[in-house]
Scaffold this active site. Structure first.
Site, PDB file in Angstrom:
ATOM      1  N   HIS A   1       0.806  -1.305   0.049  1.00  0.00           N
ATOM      2  CA  HIS A   1      -0.172  -0.016   0.121  1.00  0.00           C
ATOM      3  C   HIS A   1       0.840   1.191   0.117  1.00  0.00           C
ATOM      4  CE1 HIS A   1       0.946  -1.342   4.142  1.00  0.00           C
ATOM      5  NE2 HIS A   1       0.794   0.066   4.468  1.00  0.00           N
TER       6      HIS A   1
ATOM      7  N   CYS B   1       7.739   0.032  -1.771  1.00  0.00           N
ATOM      8  CA  CYS B   1       6.842  -0.099  -0.370  1.00  0.00           C
ATOM      9  C   CYS B   1       7.086   1.427   0.025  1.00  0.00           C
ATOM     10  CB  CYS B   1       7.432  -1.056   0.442  1.00  0.00           C
ATOM     11  SG  CYS B   1       8.995  -1.001   1.099  1.00  0.00           S
TER      12      CYS B   1
ATOM     13  N   GLY C   1      10.997   1.446   0.354  1.00  0.00           N
ATOM     14  CA  GLY C   1      11.768   0.611  -0.358  1.00  0.00           C
ATOM     15  C   GLY C   1      12.607  -0.502   0.245  1.00  0.00           C
TER      16      GLY C   1
ATOM     17  N   GLY D   1      11.889  -2.679   3.257  1.00  0.00           N
ATOM     18  CA  GLY D   1      11.230  -3.951   3.478  1.00  0.00           C
ATOM     19  C   GLY D   1      10.996  -4.808   2.148  1.00  0.00           C
TER      20      GLY D   1
ATOM     21  N   ARG E   1      36.569  -8.117 -11.978  1.00  0.00           N
ATOM     22  CA  ARG E   1      36.290  -7.760 -10.527  1.00  0.00           C
ATOM     23  C   ARG E   1      34.750  -7.508 -10.314  1.00  0.00           C
ATOM     24  NH1 ARG E   1      36.255  -1.868  -8.709  1.00  0.00           N
ATOM     25  NH2 ARG E   1      36.375  -1.628 -10.920  1.00  0.00           N
ATOM     26  N   HIS E   2      33.856  -7.108 -11.208  1.00  0.00           N
ATOM     27  CA  HIS E   2      32.458  -6.990 -11.082  1.00  0.00           C
ATOM     28  C   HIS E   2      31.953  -8.611 -11.260  1.00  0.00           C
ATOM     29  CE1 HIS E   2      32.593  -3.108  -9.972  1.00  0.00           C
ATOM     30  NE2 HIS E   2      33.219  -2.456 -11.104  1.00  0.00           N
TER      31      HIS E   2
HETATM   32  C1  RB5 Z   1       4.113  -0.202   5.614  1.00  0.00           C
HETATM   33  O1  RB5 Z   1       3.657   0.802   6.507  1.00  0.00           O
HETATM   34  C2  RB5 Z   1       5.599   0.055   5.547  1.00  0.00           C
HETATM   35  O2  RB5 Z   1       6.234  -0.411   6.568  1.00  0.00           O
HETATM   36  C3  RB5 Z   1       6.306  -0.325   4.239  1.00  0.00           C
HETATM   37  O3  RB5 Z   1       5.623   0.239   3.147  1.00  0.00           O
HETATM   38  C4  RB5 Z   1       7.736  -0.466   4.035  1.00  0.00           C
HETATM   39  O4  RB5 Z   1       8.148   1.122   4.224  1.00  0.00           O
HETATM   40  C5  RB5 Z   1       8.464  -1.254   4.852  1.00  0.00           C
HETATM   41  O5  RB5 Z   1       9.767  -1.379   4.689  1.00  0.00           O
END
Ligand code: RB5
Length: 144
Positions: A9, A65, A68, A70, A133-134
């Protein structure tokens, strides 16, 4: 190019902007959800997108997210995925140039639409520089 995209979301709005822009640029966009602003769990969507790329149904993947963070952690748990959290022009370029990242993660609450589109285009346009290297370091990642 076939590009899979998914978000929770917190990244839903930015995912829509990116999907539309990628389609306008001629890419084949595979939207794996989420499909609305209701709260969902980012690991589910990170995994879904990563499995689509790792399984060969998409060439590259983008996950979004709130930050970014999580969703990139989730994507990187899938074997064969190198998902780079991108928060600058330099990171977008080096994600390809040094890391051969097959996915990027963006923060829907930390990134403007303009930045997200620019970073995505930079990542897609930059080739892996390769070289001993890479290549060696990416091979070590792939073994993990
Ligand atoms: C959701 O609230 C939030 O934790 C998620 O979108 C993100 O930022 C997690 O890393």
């Amino acid at each position: 190019m076939r590009i899979a995209i998914a978000s929770d979301h917190g990244g839903f709005e930015l995912k829509g902007v990116l999907a539309a822009q990628l389609a306008r640029s001629g890419h084949d966009v595979i939207d794996l959800g989420t499909d609305g602003p209701d709260s969902v769990d980012y690991p589910v969507y990170g995994k879904k997108c990563a499995e689509c790329v790792a399984g060969g149904d998409a060439d590259k993947g983008i996950v979004v997210c709130g930050t970014g963070i999580g969703i990139s952690i989730a994507a990187n748990k899938v074997r064969g995925i190198r998902c780079a959290l991108v928060a600058s022009d330099t990171m977008a370029e080096l994600a390809s140039d040094h890391n051969d990242a097959n996915m990027i993660a963006l923060g829907g609450r930390t990134t403007s639409a303009e930045e997200a589109v620019r970073w995505t285009e930079l990542w897609l346009a930059t080739p892996f520089s390769g070289g001993e290297r890479h290549e060696r370091r990416v091979a070590l990642l792939n073994e993990m």
